[in-house]
Scaffold this motif. Structure first.
Motif, PDB file in Angstrom:
ATOM      1  N   CYS A   1       0.845  -1.212   0.000  1.00 37.62           N
ATOM      2  CA  CYS A   1       0.000   0.000   0.000  1.00 37.62           C
ATOM      3  C   CYS A   1       0.871   1.248   0.000  1.00 37.62           C
TER       4      CYS A   1
ATOM      5  N   ALA B   1       1.594   3.180  -2.495  1.00 36.90           N
ATOM      6  CA  ALA B   1       1.058   4.260  -3.333  1.00 36.90           C
ATOM      7  C   ALA B   1      -0.151   4.896  -2.650  1.00 36.90           C
TER       8      ALA B   1
ATOM      9  N   ASP C   1      -5.848  -0.958   1.542  1.00 39.71           N
ATOM     10  CA  ASP C   1      -7.016  -1.827   1.655  1.00 39.71           C
ATOM     11  C   ASP C   1      -6.867  -2.563   2.988  1.00 39.71           C
TER      12      ASP C   1
ATOM     13  N   GLU D   1      -8.582   7.633   2.207  1.00 43.20           N
ATOM     14  CA  GLU D   1      -8.331   6.338   2.840  1.00 43.20           C
ATOM     15  C   GLU D   1      -8.782   6.338   4.300  1.00 43.20           C
TER      16      GLU D   1
ATOM     17  N   ASP E   1      -3.687   6.213  -1.786  1.00 42.65           N
ATOM     18  CA  ASP E   1      -5.027   5.689  -2.087  1.00 42.65           C
ATOM     19  C   ASP E   1      -5.049   4.219  -2.512  1.00 42.65           C
ATOM     20  N   SER E   2      -4.004   3.470  -2.140  1.00 45.04           N
ATOM     21  CA  SER E   2      -4.003   2.035  -2.443  1.00 45.04           C
ATOM     22  C   SER E   2      -4.235   1.196  -1.194  1.00 45.04           C
TER      23      SER E   2
END
Ligand code: CA
Length: 109
Positions: A19, A21, A26, A82, A23-24
């Motif tokens: 994660c 990057a 999860d 996020e 807005d990656s």
């Protein structure tokens, strides 16, 4: 790292790399990859105590933003998008923060 003794360093690194990057992030993938999802509820409570930096008994939005830095001091802050998505996923009673039971549900999701 704050989770030494609970999580394996290589797993934490893999989770953070996954994660890196903006807005990656999860949370399901993160908790699974870092190994927390398969830990005992005592370990999950311990993790909650680390993330709840001011010991208020809740993880507030500011603490969620800095979530990744509990795993590695050099990790990035979560973006506003996020953070909001993470909070919305965890805050089942709608009080704007995440309690220990809500956190446990997120980790085991
Ligand atoms: Ca707190």
């Amino acid at each position: 790292m704050a989770f030494a003794g609970v999580l394996k360093e290589a797993d934490v690194k893999a989770a953070l790399d996954g994660c890196s990057a903006a807005d990656s992030f999860d949370y399901k993938k993160f908790f699974k990859t870092c190994g927390l999802a398969s830990k005992s509820s005592d370990d999950v409570k311990k993790a909650f105590g680390i993330i709840d930096q001011d010991n208020s008994g809740f993880i507030e939005e500011e603490e969620l933003t800095l979530f990744l830095q509990n795993f590695s001091a050099g990790a990035r802050a979560l973006t506003a998008t996020e953070t909001k998505a993470f909070l919305a996923a965890g805050d089942s009673d709608g009080d704007g923060k995440i309690g220990v039971d809500e956190f446990a549900s997120l980790v085991k999701a």
